[in-house]
Motif scaffolding. Structure first.
Motif, PDB file in Angstrom:
ATOM      1  N   MET A  45     -15.613 -23.070 -28.476  1.00  0.00           N
ATOM      2  CA  MET A  45     -14.935 -22.397 -29.584  1.00  0.00           C
ATOM      3  C   MET A  45     -13.995 -21.310 -29.074  1.00  0.00           C
ATOM      4  O   MET A  45     -14.069 -20.160 -29.511  1.00  0.00           O
ATOM      5  N   SER A  46     -13.118 -21.681 -28.143  1.00  0.00           N
ATOM      6  CA  SER A  46     -12.218 -20.711 -27.545  1.00  0.00           C
ATOM      7  C   SER A  46     -10.883 -21.360 -27.203  1.00  0.00           C
ATOM      8  O   SER A  46     -10.705 -22.565 -27.361  1.00  0.00           O
ATOM      9  N   PHE A  47      -9.954 -20.546 -26.732  1.00  0.00           N
ATOM     10  CA  PHE A  47      -8.672 -21.030 -26.235  1.00  0.00           C
ATOM     11  C   PHE A  47      -8.524 -20.558 -24.801  1.00  0.00           C
ATOM     12  O   PHE A  47      -8.661 -19.375 -24.506  1.00  0.00           O
ATOM     13  N   THR A  48      -8.234 -21.494 -23.896  1.00  0.00           N
ATOM     14  CA  THR A  48      -8.080 -21.179 -22.480  1.00  0.00           C
ATOM     15  C   THR A  48      -6.731 -21.685 -21.999  1.00  0.00           C
ATOM     16  O   THR A  48      -6.383 -22.839 -22.243  1.00  0.00           O
ATOM     17  N   GLU A  49      -5.981 -20.815 -21.335  1.00  0.00           N
ATOM     18  CA  GLU A  49      -4.681 -21.209 -20.780  1.00  0.00           C
ATOM     19  C   GLU A  49      -4.865 -22.159 -19.605  1.00  0.00           C
ATOM     20  O   GLU A  49      -4.291 -23.226 -19.579  1.00  0.00           O
ATOM     21  N   VAL A  50      -5.630 -21.739 -18.580  1.00  0.00           N
ATOM     22  CA  VAL A  50      -5.817 -22.532 -17.357  1.00  0.00           C
ATOM     23  C   VAL A  50      -7.297 -22.551 -16.992  1.00  0.00           C
ATOM     24  O   VAL A  50      -7.937 -21.505 -16.931  1.00  0.00           O
ATOM     25  N   ALA A  51      -7.815 -23.757 -16.740  1.00  0.00           N
ATOM     26  CA  ALA A  51      -9.187 -23.919 -16.253  1.00  0.00           C
ATOM     27  C   ALA A  51      -9.125 -24.698 -14.945  1.00  0.00           C
ATOM     28  O   ALA A  51      -8.495 -25.756 -14.881  1.00  0.00           O
ATOM     29  N   VAL A  52      -9.759 -24.154 -13.907  1.00  0.00           N
ATOM     30  CA  VAL A  52      -9.839 -24.827 -12.606  1.00  0.00           C
ATOM     31  C   VAL A  52     -11.313 -24.995 -12.289  1.00  0.00           C
ATOM     32  O   VAL A  52     -12.057 -24.012 -12.231  1.00  0.00           O
ATOM     33  N   CYS A  53     -11.746 -26.261 -12.098  1.00  0.00           N
ATOM     34  CA  CYS A  53     -13.168 -26.495 -11.880  1.00  0.00           C
ATOM     35  C   CYS A  53     -13.421 -27.893 -11.338  1.00  0.00           C
ATOM     36  O   CYS A  53     -12.532 -28.735 -11.294  1.00  0.00           O
ATOM     37  N   SER A  54     -14.664 -28.093 -10.961  1.00  0.00           N
ATOM     38  CA  SER A  54     -15.111 -29.423 -10.586  1.00  0.00           C
ATOM     39  C   SER A  54     -15.552 -30.173 -11.835  1.00  0.00           C
ATOM     40  O   SER A  54     -15.237 -31.347 -12.005  1.00  0.00           O
TER      41      SER A  54
END
Length: 145
Positions: A45-54
């Motif tokens: 329930m959010s807004f994320t510009e950039v996500a970097v993950c496995s």
């Protein structure tokens, strides 16, 4: 179809990304986040510009740009641009991914490092040694005054 929260988060030995420099788990819940990074990232329930993950879990959330190495789970969520490997698993339930960009591992690592401002400074190319020609007679004459 959420990612199993009991999954191990240390199974990234084959990746060239420096996972030890980011947290094992990271999340954005009921918030707006600029950058989120970790081995496993959850956006709820959010807004994320950039996500970097496995591994990325998007639940009733929006992600503008995701760089994912292993697995993506989207439940009633949306990812605008997904950058991933050809082997990255996508599990979508009542959600969508608008654009999927497949990269080589080297390209994906470089992109992730750039987005997180983790690129080490490049050594400046040193100029080749050039001798400086000095007319010793003129220097000596100038010093006689």
């Amino acid at each position: 179809m959420a990612l199993n929260s009991n999954e191990a988060v240390d199974d990234n030995e084959g990746d060239a990304f420096p996972w030890e420099k980011v947290g094992k788990r990271s999340s954005a819940g009921l918030a707006k986040a600029n950058k989120v990074a970790g081995i496993k990232v959850s956006t709820i329930m959010s807004f994320t510009e950039v996500a970097v993950c496995s591994k990325l879990e998007v639940v009733m959330a929006r992600v503008s740009e995701a760089i994912v190495f292993d697995k993506v789970g989207v439940t009633m969520g949306y990812i605008k641009d997904l950058h991933c490997l050809s082997t990255t698993t996508q599990d979508i339930a009542l959600g969508s991914i608008e654009n999927v960009h497949i990269h080589s591992q080297e390209e994906l690592v470089k992109m992730a490092l750039e987005k997180l401002d983790m690129i080490p400074p490049q050594p400046s190319p040193s100029a080749p040694f050039e001798p400086i020609h000095v007319n010793a007679y003129q220097v000596a004459e100038g010093m006689k005054q």
